[in-house]
Design a protein around this motif. Structure first.
Motif, PDB file in Angstrom:
ATOM      1  N   ARG A 259       0.835  -1.202   0.000  1.00  0.00           N
ATOM      2  CA  ARG A 259       0.000   0.000   0.000  1.00  0.00           C
ATOM      3  C   ARG A 259       0.871   1.254   0.000  1.00  0.00           C
ATOM      4  NH1 ARG A 259      -3.344  -1.565   3.114  1.00  0.00           N
ATOM      5  NH2 ARG A 259      -2.264  -1.265   5.082  1.00  0.00           N
ATOM      6  N   GLU A 260       1.883   1.275   0.831  1.00  0.00           N
ATOM      7  CA  GLU A 260       2.766   2.447   0.887  1.00  0.00           C
ATOM      8  C   GLU A 260       3.449   2.664  -0.458  1.00  0.00           C
ATOM      9  OE1 GLU A 260       6.566   4.242   3.434  1.00  0.00           O
ATOM     10  OE2 GLU A 260       5.839   2.199   3.822  1.00  0.00           O
ATOM     11  N   ALA A 261       3.914   1.581  -1.072  1.00  0.00           N
ATOM     12  CA  ALA A 261       4.598   1.709  -2.367  1.00  0.00           C
ATOM     13  C   ALA A 261       3.649   2.231  -3.442  1.00  0.00           C
ATOM     14  CB  ALA A 261       5.170   0.357  -2.779  1.00  0.00           C
ATOM     15  N   MET A 262       2.434   1.745  -3.438  1.00  0.00           N
ATOM     16  CA  MET A 262       1.465   2.183  -4.456  1.00  0.00           C
ATOM     17  C   MET A 262       1.084   3.650  -4.246  1.00  0.00           C
ATOM     18  SD  MET A 262       0.568  -0.315  -6.637  1.00  0.00           S
ATOM     19  CE  MET A 262      -1.183  -0.352  -7.072  1.00  0.00           C
ATOM     20  N   LEU A 263       0.823   4.025  -3.010  1.00  0.00           N
ATOM     21  CA  LEU A 263       0.323   5.370  -2.731  1.00  0.00           C
ATOM     22  C   LEU A 263       1.396   6.443  -2.862  1.00  0.00           C
ATOM     23  CD1 LEU A 263      -2.119   4.738   0.261  1.00  0.00           C
ATOM     24  CD2 LEU A 263      -2.610   4.806  -2.190  1.00  0.00           C
ATOM     25  N   THR A 264       2.656   6.055  -2.811  1.00  0.00           N
ATOM     26  CA  THR A 264       3.745   7.028  -2.951  1.00  0.00           C
ATOM     27  C   THR A 264       4.373   7.002  -4.346  1.00  0.00           C
ATOM     28  OG1 THR A 264       5.312   5.425  -2.012  1.00  0.00           O
ATOM     29  CG2 THR A 264       4.311   7.005  -0.496  1.00  0.00           C
ATOM     30  N   ASP A 265       3.798   6.231  -5.257  1.00  0.00           N
ATOM     31  CA  ASP A 265       4.325   6.101  -6.619  1.00  0.00           C
ATOM     32  C   ASP A 265       3.609   7.106  -7.521  1.00  0.00           C
ATOM     33  OD1 ASP A 265       5.190   5.347  -9.125  1.00  0.00           O
ATOM     34  OD2 ASP A 265       4.956   3.194  -8.771  1.00  0.00           O
ATOM     35  N   ASN A 266       4.321   8.145  -7.948  1.00  0.00           N
ATOM     36  CA  ASN A 266       3.681   9.188  -8.761  1.00  0.00           C
ATOM     37  C   ASN A 266       3.491   8.779 -10.220  1.00  0.00           C
ATOM     38  OD1 ASN A 266       6.273   9.357  -9.775  1.00  0.00           O
ATOM     39  ND2 ASN A 266       6.600  11.503  -9.204  1.00  0.00           N
ATOM     40  N   ARG A 267       3.779   7.518 -10.518  1.00  0.00           N
ATOM     41  CA  ARG A 267       3.474   7.000 -11.857  1.00  0.00           C
ATOM     42  C   ARG A 267       2.089   6.356 -11.911  1.00  0.00           C
ATOM     43  NH1 ARG A 267       8.839   3.511 -12.001  1.00  0.00           N
ATOM     44  NH2 ARG A 267       8.054   3.263  -9.878  1.00  0.00           N
ATOM     45  N   MET A 268       1.411   6.309 -10.768  1.00  0.00           N
ATOM     46  CA  MET A 268       0.016   5.869 -10.751  1.00  0.00           C
ATOM     47  C   MET A 268      -0.828   6.988 -11.352  1.00  0.00           C
ATOM     48  SD  MET A 268      -0.546   2.803  -9.334  1.00  0.00           S
ATOM     49  CE  MET A 268      -2.123   2.865  -8.498  1.00  0.00           C
ATOM     50  N   ARG A 269      -1.346   6.776 -12.559  1.00  0.00           N
ATOM     51  CA  ARG A 269      -2.005   7.868 -13.272  1.00  0.00           C
ATOM     52  C   ARG A 269      -3.522   7.870 -13.141  1.00  0.00           C
ATOM     53  NH1 ARG A 269       0.642  11.150 -16.040  1.00  0.00           N
ATOM     54  NH2 ARG A 269      -0.854  12.390 -14.865  1.00  0.00           N
ATOM     55  N   SER A 270      -4.109   6.714 -12.905  1.00  0.00           N
ATOM     56  CA  SER A 270      -5.559   6.692 -12.702  1.00  0.00           C
ATOM     57  C   SER A 270      -5.965   5.453 -11.920  1.00  0.00           C
ATOM     58  CB  SER A 270      -6.317   6.741 -14.037  1.00  0.00           C
ATOM     59  OG  SER A 270      -6.144   5.553 -14.769  1.00  0.00           O
ATOM     60  N   ILE A 271      -7.038   5.603 -11.145  1.00  0.00           N
ATOM     61  CA  ILE A 271      -7.675   4.484 -10.454  1.00  0.00           C
ATOM     62  C   ILE A 271      -9.169   4.595 -10.708  1.00  0.00           C
ATOM     63  CG2 ILE A 271      -8.276   3.459  -8.227  1.00  0.00           C
ATOM     64  CD1 ILE A 271      -5.602   4.325  -7.146  1.00  0.00           C
ATOM     65  N   ASP A 272      -9.743   3.551 -11.270  1.00  0.00           N
ATOM     66  CA  ASP A 272     -11.191   3.455 -11.411  1.00  0.00           C
ATOM     67  C   ASP A 272     -11.678   2.462 -10.364  1.00  0.00           C
ATOM     68  OD1 ASP A 272     -12.590   4.687 -14.139  1.00  0.00           O
ATOM     69  OD2 ASP A 272     -10.403   4.505 -14.241  1.00  0.00           O
ATOM     70  N   ASP A 273     -12.401   2.979  -9.391  1.00  0.00           N
ATOM     71  CA  ASP A 273     -12.804   2.210  -8.214  1.00  0.00           C
ATOM     72  C   ASP A 273     -14.282   1.848  -8.319  1.00  0.00           C
ATOM     73  OD1 ASP A 273     -12.982   1.113  -5.654  1.00  0.00           O
ATOM     74  OD2 ASP A 273     -13.266   3.068  -4.696  1.00  0.00           O
ATOM     75  N   TYR A 274     -14.584   0.574  -8.180  1.00  0.00           N
ATOM     76  CA  TYR A 274     -15.960   0.074  -8.226  1.00  0.00           C
ATOM     77  C   TYR A 274     -16.337  -0.409  -6.826  1.00  0.00           C
ATOM     78  CZ  TYR A 274     -15.541   0.442 -13.244  1.00  0.00           C
ATOM     79  OH  TYR A 274     -15.368   0.935 -14.515  1.00  0.00           O
ATOM     80  N   LEU A 275     -17.272   0.292  -6.201  1.00  0.00           N
ATOM     81  CA  LEU A 275     -17.607   0.005  -4.811  1.00  0.00           C
ATOM     82  C   LEU A 275     -18.160  -1.401  -4.634  1.00  0.00           C
ATOM     83  CD1 LEU A 275     -19.269   3.350  -3.667  1.00  0.00           C
ATOM     84  CD2 LEU A 275     -16.856   2.713  -3.652  1.00  0.00           C
ATOM     85  N   SER A 276     -18.826  -1.916  -5.635  1.00  0.00           N
ATOM     86  CA  SER A 276     -19.360  -3.275  -5.582  1.00  0.00           C
ATOM     87  C   SER A 276     -18.709  -4.114  -6.664  1.00  0.00           C
ATOM     88  CB  SER A 276     -20.883  -3.262  -5.790  1.00  0.00           C
ATOM     89  OG  SER A 276     -21.384  -4.582  -5.882  1.00  0.00           O
ATOM     90  N   ALA A 277     -18.039  -5.201  -6.256  1.00  0.00           N
ATOM     91  CA  ALA A 277     -17.396  -6.079  -7.237  1.00  0.00           C
ATOM     92  C   ALA A 277     -18.413  -6.712  -8.165  1.00  0.00           C
ATOM     93  CB  ALA A 277     -16.602  -7.166  -6.512  1.00  0.00           C
TER      94      ALA A 277
END
Length: 549
Positions: A259-277
């Motif tokens: 989680r720390e690695a993902m959240l501090t990686d500025n190459r993460m350009r987009s997240i599409d989050d679906y509240l219900s799988a």
């Protein structure tokens, strides 16, 4: 030319990949519609970063699905390239041969899924078969590789994935679930072994296995998708586009470093989050939702965060993934703005999400507040000097001298709250309660691990004030922002401030205190269900002691 019909009749229904059932808890098939949604995201990013160029018209881009199951990603990529390269390669057969030999690659996760993927992409389970749309392969596998892999056991566990030797060290004839991408010390060497030469992929895309299929189930099963993400990054593609569970945002067994690695990686350009799988994978009981993310090697910057839920309006914001003072990803864009208003009042500034004083989590006990396990059952009859025990399924009694933990709370007022939210219904529906119904604990009472203890308090009035506060929708929204699962440990109260415990609290009081807008109030009331404090049934909680929080 009829052999190439699958590429010219793609509009024909039904599509078999919309109908097949998932094989196991690590083989969840991606629906074609969703795979195409991800590919649209990729194509838009490519155009943005390449002067408007069409990704599907580039004959040099290499794609890899390193955990292909149904082959849907590779099939849809092939279909798009077949159209996009038509001007540069007018001959259809030559075009298809080029795409399937030079641009599209996959690694099957099991023998069965590798055959299924080849059938989807080559229209034949043998890439060199007479019905294959590719006419130049010399082997059955083509560019969709699969060979049985073995775990490397050290001390009863696989050193690469952590699988149990007792469960999966079962010899030939059984699936090992030892995946090629993660069972290696050098992933680039592994790619050269599988596909030859210095193989550099421009795009890695897919849907990795989510949990370790070694006998665990539900909450007790160890997540494994983070290992695939980490290995894929080591291959240094231009773009990485994967769909994974959303629980990594704030929790998950063994996911803190990930989680720390993902959240501090500025190459993460987009997240599409679906509240219900279920909105993505119909019929799959995956709690906490799913997301797909786009990682861009050469294009660092802030992340576009988009939230999807059924027919709700889509919410999109561009923002940092990790806010100052937080150690989790704040899932809701609207929730972040509300949280910053709370922090502005409590801290005097919204710059940090870390409460500087008056932290409610400091009132909340750790697990087993009085040292009693979930399965503890006290005596049915109360003896002289016995304590009342609130336990799974009701009340019991125990001698005072048997309790050595949490003794400072025994003779004070407190509030008990279930360690887990009620297990009835689908917690990925909204609005929901977020927490179980709390209730007041009188002096002389304790609880088993089924409940957490909040306190101690000197008077019943203070305990009643806390009870009213926990029933407020805003309070429970603040809990939700740090809550990854049904488990409500002390940590989920991180964003909740303390209040004046001399009064009964209402949402109207809290909305006014934090100056919330009508839109923010409407959002809270869309997410959080009202709570009836009169429904504090002691048997509403059932805790799985193997939960992962």
């Amino acid at each position: 030319m009829s052999e190439l019909a699958p590429f010219t009749l793609r509009g024909r229904n039904p599509d078999v990949l919309t109908c097949i059932a998932n094989l196991s808890n690590d083989e969840v098939f991606t629906p074609p519609e969703f795979a195409n949604r991800m590919l649209d995201t990729l194509a838009a990013a490519w155009a943005t970063n390449h002067g408007g160029a069409n990704l599907w018209a580039d004959p040099d881009v290499k794609f890899l699905d390193p955990f292909t199951k149904s082959g849907v990603f590779l099939r849809e990529i092939t279909s798009r390239l077949t159209v996009g390269l038509a001007d540069k390669m007018p001959d259809l057969q030559a075009r298809v041969n080029h795409i399937l030999t030079k641009q599209v690659f996959g690694i099957g996760i099991t023998q069965l899924t590798s055959l299924l993927a080849r059938r989807s992409v080559y229209c034949s389970k043998h890439a060199n078969g007479k019905h294959s749309v590719a006419k130049v392969f010399a082997n059955d596998a083509g560019n969709i590789w699969f060979e049985r892999m073995e775990h490397t056991w050290e001390g009863g566990k696989c050193k690469f994935c952590g699988a149990s030797e007792k469960t999966l060290g079962r010899g030939e004839g059984f699936e090992t679930h030892a995946y090629a991408l993660i069972h290696t010390d050098n992933i680039k060497t592994r790619m050269a072994e599988l596909f030859g030469g210095d193989m550099q992929f421009d795009v890695i895309i897919g849907n990795p296995p989510y949990q370790l299929d070694d006998g665990g189930f539900g909450k007790s099963a160890a997540p494994i998708y983070q290992l695939f993400v980490e290995q894929a990054k080591k291959l240094e593609p231009r773009y990485l586009l994967l769909v994974i569970p959303s629980r990594w945002f704030a929790g998950g067994k063994g996911l803190d470093e990930f989680r720390e690695a993902m959240l501090t990686d500025n190459r993460m350009r987009s997240i599409d989050d679906y509240l219900s799988a279920a909105d993505v994978f119909p019929g799959v009981g995956l709690k906490g939702g799913v997301c797909y993310f786009l990682w861009g090697r050469d294009n660092p910057g802030p992340c576009r965060v988009t939230t999807h839920f059924k027919d709700w309006p889509v919410s999109t914001a561009t923002r940092p993934l990790l806010e100052e003072g937080a150690d989790v990803f704040i899932r809701f864009n609207e929730g972040l703005s509300i949280l910053k208003k709370v922090m502005a009042v409590e801290n005097g500034s919204a710059d940090s999400l870390l409460l500087e004083k008056g932290r409610f989590d400091q009132l909340v006990s750790s697990l087993r507040p009085f040292g009693l396990r979930t399965f503890f059952q006290g005596k049915a009859a109360k003896g002289a000097g016995d304590l009342t025990v609130y336990q799974n399924g009701g009340k019991g009694y125990i001698a005072r001298d048997e309790i050595s933990t949490g003794t400072h709370c025994i003779d004070c007022w407190k509030v008990y709250i279930g360690r887990a939210a009620p297990g009835t219904g689908n917690r990925d529906t909204y609005p929901h309660r977020i927490i179980s119904t709390p209730f007041i604990g009188e002096p002389g009472s304790i609880s088993s691990e089924t409940y957490l203890c909040i306190g101690p308090f000197d008077t019943k009035t203070q305990a009643e004030s806390v009870l009213s506060y926990l029933s407020c929708r805003l309070t429970r929204l603040l809990i939700l922002l740090h809550k990854p699962s049904q488990d409500t440990t002390r940590k989920v109260y991180t964003f909740v401030p303390t209040q004046d415990w001399t009064k009964q609290w209402t949402d109207a009081d809290l909305y006014a205190k934090y100056d919330l807008t009508d839109a923010e109030i409407a959002f809270i009331e869309k997410i959080v269900r009202p709570m009836d404090l009169s429904s504090n049934l002691l048997d509403e909680i059932s805790v799985d002691e193997d939960d992962d929080e």
